[in-house]
Design an enzyme around this catalytic site. Structure first.
Site, mmCIF file in Angstrom:
data_model
loop_
_atom_site.group_PDB
_atom_site.id
_atom_site.type_symbol
_atom_site.label_atom_id
_atom_site.label_comp_id
_atom_site.label_asym_id
_atom_site.label_seq_id
_atom_site.Cartn_x
_atom_site.Cartn_y
_atom_site.Cartn_z
ATOM 1 C CB CYS A 1 4.708 -10.691 5.732
ATOM 2 S SG CYS A 1 6.238 -9.800 5.407
ATOM 3 C CG MET B 1 -3.524 -2.285 -4.378
ATOM 4 S SD MET B 1 -4.453 -2.699 -5.875
ATOM 5 C CE MET B 1 -5.676 -3.863 -5.213
ATOM 6 C CB SER B 2 -0.894 -5.884 1.270
ATOM 7 O OG SER B 2 -2.210 -5.917 1.799
ATOM 8 N N GLY B 3 -2.904 -7.153 -1.143
ATOM 9 C CA GLY B 3 -3.727 -8.323 -1.425
ATOM 10 C C GLY B 3 -4.749 -8.600 -0.341
ATOM 11 N N GLY B 4 -4.740 -7.802 0.718
ATOM 12 C CA GLY B 4 -5.704 -7.961 1.797
ATOM 13 C C GLY B 4 -6.936 -7.115 1.566
ATOM 14 N N GLY C 1 -3.976 1.313 2.751
ATOM 15 C CA GLY C 1 -5.109 0.861 3.547
ATOM 16 C C GLY C 1 -4.861 0.900 5.035
ATOM 17 C CG LEU D 1 5.936 -3.208 -2.974
ATOM 18 C CD1 LEU D 1 6.655 -2.572 -1.791
ATOM 19 C CD2 LEU D 1 6.500 -2.687 -4.282
ATOM 20 C CB CYS E 1 8.149 -3.184 6.084
ATOM 21 S SG CYS E 1 7.540 -3.569 4.434
ATOM 22 C CG ASP F 1 -7.631 -3.434 6.050
ATOM 23 O OD1 ASP F 1 -8.866 -3.449 6.214
ATOM 24 O OD2 ASP F 1 -6.828 -3.883 6.886
ATOM 25 C CB SER F 2 -4.389 -2.553 0.349
ATOM 26 O OG SER F 2 -4.336 -3.945 0.086
#
Length: 384
Positions: free
Chosen positions: A217, A28-31, A145, A53, A121, A33-34
């Site tokens: 990022c 989960m990136s916080g966006g 995502g 992360l 990454c 999609d995820s």
């Protein structure tokens, strides 16, 4: 009454057991999609564990408001997990990310090449380190995502381009290995972005209207040189701007400030003559920026290293195979032929292309009109 699934029945993630007994770690990136990826799986009854992360220090690191894995993004991922009702963990990967991605990014520019840190990454921190964490947590698989499709083929899982061609991320995932693909799942690959946002709104997620990440990022507003100067201070060495015959036309501050195909910012003034000049290549060893006319950017031969092959058979068996390739994420796949000469991988384009830069990726696709199946790819070392 306990739900049972026969050995011949698979759930939507391909496992012969109930969803509640299938543990899925979601990156989960916080966006949006995820977040939708995690929420959908949880809603379907899977045993979801969200992991975010922390990739750089929240206060000291270079970041922008539209980046991923920054402080706000970690908070957003946690809020989604609380709203939907599944555990969420934040892992400090700052050291791994700096060594594997940020420092490689800076050093690649200093060598006169143009890096793609998002691929690095995925190749290291996300699909290597995080995947190991998912296994340690007892997960049956890890979901992300990404807009790409995992399709069960006759010889095992295959990687296919996303349904939404405008959001397809296959170019950035060319380095995904067979072993990783066996463990990964991509629940959004069959959706378009509008549908993803609609689902986020329907589920009441706090990120439903959150804008997409636009920049790398850790690079604020696209100013990559700020990052290089911070990580490698005083590394830039001035040198000559020369034409293709070696004639000195001017001076530059350092090869890291230039990229192949660049036209503006050369500062040559009247030395350029009547035709505009472009950066044709960079020679970090000689400290030279080589410029030439637009036609000098045309290349039809690409040499690669660190090639990953996830197509049928082996890479050696693919020698002479007609394929499609992408040398930029935004371009459609173009016709080419794959050659392996004494271990050296070479791609011969059917038609010359412009602005192909060492350090970038060349992703392989099946030679069909739709070019859906991703066959792997490699890193561009030189062109001819």
């Amino acid at each position: 009454m306990t739900q049972t699934i026969s050995e011949h029945t698979l759930n939507s993630l391909g496992f012969a057991k109930p969803e509640g007994e299938t543990r899925v770690v979601v990156a989960m990136s916080g966006g949006v999609d995820s977040s939708v990826c995690a929420a959908l799986l949880a809603r379907q009854g899977y045993d979801v564990v969200g992991v975010t992360l922390q990739l750089y220090d929240h206060g000291a690191a270079v970041k922008s408001a539209k980046s991923c894995c920054a402080g706000q993004d970690i908070y957003d991922a946690r809020r989604v997990s609380e709203m939907v009702g599944f555990p969420h963990y934040v892992l400090d990967y700052e050291t791994n990310f700096r060594e594997s991605v940020i420092e490689d990014f800076a050093d690649t520019y200093l060598k006169g090449s143009t890096p793609i840190p998002c691929v690095r990454c995925n190749q290291t921190v996300k699909f290597r380190d995080l995947l190991d964490v998912a296994k340690d947590l007892g997960a049956d698989c890890m979901a992300t995502g990404h807009y790409i499709q995992r399709v069960e083929g006759p010889d095992g899982p295959e990687l296919h381009r996303a349904f939404d061609g405008g959001k397809d991320q296959s170019y950035f995932l060319f380095a995904t290995t067979h072993a990783q693909l066996d463990f990964l799942r991509f629940p959004l690959g069959h959706l378009d972005k509008n549908e993803t946002r609609r689902l986020a709104t329907e589920m009441g997620l706090n990120v439903a209207s959150k804008p997409d990440s636009q920049d790398i990022c850790f690079v604020p507003e696209g100013r990559y040189t700020d990052v290089i100067e911070k990580i490698r201070p005083h590394a830039a060495q001035p040198g000559d701007i020369v034409d293709q015959n070696g004639t000195v036309l001017g001076r530059h501050r350092g090869v890291m400030y230039y990229t192949v195909g660049q036209r503006r910012g050369l500062g040559l003034g009247e030395n350029t003559g009547t035709d505009p000049l472009f950066v044709v290549s960079l020679d970090a060893d000689k400290g030279q920026v080589i410029v030439g006319p637009r036609d000098a950017l045309l290349r039809d031969t690409i040499y690669l290293n660190d090639v990953n092959w996830i197509g049928p058979g082996t890479l050696a068996e693919a020698n002479g195979t007609a394929i499609r390739v992408k040398v930029r994420s935004t371009r459609p796949p173009e016709a080419a032929t794959l050659h392996i000469d004494d271990g050296q991988v070479r791609v011969q384009l059917a038609q010359p292309d412009m602005g192909i830069s060492p350090g970038q990726a060349c992703a392989f696709y099946a030679d069909r009109d739709d070019a859906q199946r991703t066959l792997g790819g490699g890193w561009i070392t030189q062109t001819a």
